[in-house]
Design a protein around this motif. Sequence first.
Motif, PDB file in Angstrom:
ATOM      1  N   ASP A  10      27.627  11.058  41.019  1.00  0.00           N
ATOM      2  CA  ASP A  10      26.809  11.206  39.438  1.00  0.00           C
ATOM      3  C   ASP A  10      26.683  12.774  39.193  1.00  0.00           C
ATOM      4  N   GLY A  11      27.373  12.447  37.603  1.00  0.00           N
ATOM      5  CA  GLY A  11      27.447  14.074  36.918  1.00  0.00           C
ATOM      6  C   GLY A  11      28.809  14.786  37.436  1.00  0.00           C
ATOM      7  N   VAL A  12      29.149  14.318  38.508  1.00  0.00           N
ATOM      8  CA  VAL A  12      31.264  14.625  38.755  1.00  0.00           C
ATOM      9  C   VAL A  12      31.950  13.599  38.182  1.00  0.00           C
ATOM     10  N   ILE A  13      32.100  12.500  38.965  1.00  0.00           N
ATOM     11  CA  ILE A  13      32.867  11.307  38.751  1.00  0.00           C
ATOM     12  C   ILE A  13      32.315  10.635  36.998  1.00  0.00           C
ATOM     13  N   THR A  14      31.214  10.227  37.174  1.00  0.00           N
ATOM     14  CA  THR A  14      30.726   9.549  35.979  1.00  0.00           C
ATOM     15  C   THR A  14      28.855  10.249  35.837  1.00  0.00           C
ATOM     16  N   ASP A  15      28.645  10.206  34.553  1.00  0.00           N
ATOM     17  CA  ASP A  15      27.257  10.043  34.495  1.00  0.00           C
ATOM     18  C   ASP A  15      26.312   8.915  34.692  1.00  0.00           C
ATOM     19  N   THR A  16      25.846   8.719  35.531  1.00  0.00           N
ATOM     20  CA  THR A  16      24.892   7.380  36.254  1.00  0.00           C
ATOM     21  C   THR A  16      23.628   8.246  35.687  1.00  0.00           C
ATOM     22  N   ALA A  17      23.258   9.637  35.688  1.00  0.00           N
ATOM     23  CA  ALA A  17      22.020  10.179  35.617  1.00  0.00           C
ATOM     24  C   ALA A  17      20.823   9.416  34.421  1.00  0.00           C
TER      25      ALA A  17
END
Length: 213
Positions: A10-17
Motif C-alpha cells: 500500500d502506497g508503494v505498488i498501489t494506493d489502497t490507503a
Amino acid sequence: MIKGAIFDLDGVITDTARLHYIAWKNLAKSIGIDIDEEFNETLKGVSRRDSLIKILEHASVRDKYSDDDIKTLTDKKNDEYVKLLDDLTKDDILPGIEAFIKELKEKNMKIGLASVSKNAPKILEILGLLDQVDFIADPAKVEKGKPAPDIFIESARGIGLDIDQVFGIEDSQAGVQAMRACNMRSVGIGVDADLRLETTGDLSLEKIALYFE
C-alpha cells in the motif's frame, strides 16, 4: 552487492490507503468514534489489530473491548475492505512501478513483498503482478508487525538473500523504522529514509545502486 528488492504494498505498488480509510472510518463510526484522514495517516504500515487498538485508544475506550470484540471488529473491517477491492484495476498501479519491476527482472534481481496486508496476494493478482513477485511474507506468521523488523527479515529469507544484499521500499514511517531495526537499506517514498524519493515515478535501479554502492 545488491541482489534483491523488498516492496511494501500500500502506497508503494498501489494506493489502497483510500479504501482502508473508508473501511476504518465506517467501522469507527459504527462504534461511535470519528476519525479523519490525518489520523488515518498514523495507521499506515500498521497491522489490522494494532490499527483498531490505536483507534480505540484515540477515543480512550480501549478497556471496553475484549480480544474477542477486537477480532470481531477487525473481521468486519476486512470484509468491507475486501468488497471495496472489487473496484481495483491495473490502472491503480502507481506510476513507474511496472517499469521499475521490469528493470529489476532484467537485472535478475529477486523481488519480495513485506506488507502487513493479509490481502496482498489477492491485490497483486488483481493488478496482474502476482507472478512478478518471488516471495510474499505472510504477516500472520511473523511475531511482531511493523515497526518491528520481523516481516522484512522474513521477506529477505524468503527470496534467499541476506539483509545486506537487499533494499526495501516503504511509504510509511513504521516501515522505515522496521528496515532500520534490521539494518536494511531503506528507500522512502515521500518519507525520510536512507534514500528519500518523492514519488514512485522516481524509482530507478541505477539511482538506487549508485546511492548505496
